[in-house]
Write an enzyme that holds these catalytic residues in place. Structure first.
Site, PDB file in Angstrom:
ATOM      1  N   HIS A  33       0.853  -1.202   0.000  1.00 10.37           N
ATOM      2  CA  HIS A  33       0.000   0.000   0.000  1.00 10.37           C
ATOM      3  C   HIS A  33       0.883   1.245   0.000  1.00 10.37           C
ATOM      4  O   HIS A  33       2.043   1.181   0.370  1.00 10.37           O
ATOM      5  CB  HIS A  33      -0.803   0.092   1.303  1.00 10.37           C
ATOM      6  CG  HIS A  33      -1.634  -1.069   1.664  1.00 10.37           C
ATOM      7  ND1 HIS A  33      -2.999  -1.078   1.504  1.00 10.37           N
ATOM      8  CD2 HIS A  33      -1.316  -2.266   2.220  1.00 10.37           C
ATOM      9  CE1 HIS A  33      -3.485  -2.232   1.949  1.00 10.37           C
ATOM     10  NE2 HIS A  33      -2.491  -2.976   2.391  1.00 10.37           N
ATOM     11  N   TYR A  34       0.275   2.391  -0.328  1.00 16.73           N
ATOM     12  CA  TYR A  34       0.883   3.635   0.135  1.00 16.73           C
ATOM     13  C   TYR A  34      -0.018   4.209   1.214  1.00 16.73           C
ATOM     14  O   TYR A  34      -1.205   3.885   1.288  1.00 16.73           O
ATOM     15  CB  TYR A  34       1.177   4.633  -0.982  1.00 16.73           C
ATOM     16  CG  TYR A  34       0.046   5.238  -1.781  1.00 16.73           C
ATOM     17  CD1 TYR A  34      -1.123   5.713  -1.186  1.00 16.73           C
ATOM     18  CD2 TYR A  34       0.166   5.408  -3.162  1.00 16.73           C
ATOM     19  CE1 TYR A  34      -2.133   6.301  -1.924  1.00 16.73           C
ATOM     20  CE2 TYR A  34      -0.832   5.988  -3.916  1.00 16.73           C
ATOM     21  CZ  TYR A  34      -1.983   6.437  -3.285  1.00 16.73           C
ATOM     22  OH  TYR A  34      -2.971   7.020  -4.026  1.00 16.73           O
ATOM     23  N   GLU A  98       2.555  -0.831   4.579  1.00 11.31           N
ATOM     24  CA  GLU A  98       2.202   0.537   4.186  1.00 11.31           C
ATOM     25  C   GLU A  98       3.485   1.310   3.881  1.00 11.31           C
ATOM     26  O   GLU A  98       4.393   1.387   4.715  1.00 11.31           O
ATOM     27  CB  GLU A  98       1.432   1.247   5.301  1.00 11.31           C
ATOM     28  CG  GLU A  98       0.010   0.736   5.511  1.00 11.31           C
ATOM     29  CD  GLU A  98      -1.007   1.363   4.554  1.00 11.31           C
ATOM     30  OE1 GLU A  98      -0.617   2.225   3.749  1.00 11.31           O
ATOM     31  OE2 GLU A  98      -2.192   0.966   4.627  1.00 11.31           O
TER      32      GLU A  98
HETATM   33 ZN   LIG Z   1      -4.053   0.557   0.645  1.00 11.72          ZN
END
Ligand SMILES: [Zn+2]
Length: 251
Positions: A33-34, A98
């Site tokens: 993810h970011y 993340e």
């Molecule tokens: Zn995400």
């Protein structure tokens, strides 16, 4: 949660998150993810607090430092409504990372070198320990194409692949020869949907190029043909998809 011992020697700091529960499955997906927030501090605070109802296992900062928020043996809450290879409940079977970046909403920017190096090292470590297959190193947008666009088209999947992380083939160059677009119907659309579904994307094979198919094509492009993300299944997109499927090891 109180402090816990990190699962990876690459962790710089443990920051226990409030949201997690039992897994019920061994992780066999690594989901990237970011953060999509203006600051790293804000993102980490949100991922740790109970009220947000979200969390993840790791955060990789722009300077390459790695934080662990949830032990790998527990389920973190990062994927939301999602599916891959016909299975929903991606949180139960994934480890969520993340990656700090403001994202499309707050000034999407290139992922700095130290951050990319740290992601590569962490991904190699996680995939080796859990025997996660290269083709199951995925973007959030792959498993939730209608809702999510992270980590996005600037994410260097090619560099990860060169370092042995993920499944990737060099994209077929773009030529401006048209292609299938939203609104079209028929056998070619059905064939496209079949190939996307075979690779793992969640969509109905109904021969109609509607908004869901367009979202899946955009997700595919963000990951595998990032030079143009337009939801149009041109020759480059379709050929890259066929090459990916051909290059995927037999199971
Ligand atoms: Zn995400």
């Amino acid at each position: 949660m109180t402090a816990f011992a990190p699962d990876s020697p690459l962790v710089d700091e443990v920051r226990p998150a409030a949201n997690h529960d039992e897994r019920g499955a061994e992780p066999d997906i690594l989901l990237l993810h970011y953060t999509g927030m203006e600051t790293a501090e804000g993102a980490v605070a949100r991922l740790c607090e109970e009220a947000s109802k979200v969390s993840c296992h790791y955060v990789v900062l722009e300077d390459g430092r790695v934080l662990q928020l949830v032990p790998e043996g527990l389920r973190a809450w990062h994927a939301g409504v999602s599916s891959w290879e016909g299975e929903t409940g991606v949180n139960a079977r994934s480890i969520g990372v993340e990656i700090v970046n403001p994202g499309h909403e707050f000034g999407y920017r290139d992922f700095p070198l130290p951050q990319v190096d740290a992601i590569i090292a962490l991904a190699r470590d996680i995939c080796a320990r859990w025997r996660i297959l290269p083709e199951r190193v995925l973007a959030h947008s792959d498993v939730a194409p209608q809702r999510k666009e992270d980590p996005g088209e600037k994410f260097p999947w090619d560099r990860l692949a060169a370092a042995g992380v993920g499944h990737w083939v060099a994209p077929t160059p773009i030529d401006d020869g048209g292609g299938l677009a939203e609104g079209e119907e028929g056998d070619p659309v059905e064939q496209l949907q079949t190939l996307l579904s075979l690779y793992g994307y969640g969509l109905e094979i109904d021969g109609r190029f509607g908004p869901v198919t367009a979202a899946v094509v955009r997700a595919f492009q963000r990951h595998f043909r990032p030079a143009r993300v337009d939801g149009v299944a041109d020759f480059s997109t379709c050929d890259t998809l066929r090459n990916l499927l051909a290059a995927r090891p037999e199971r």
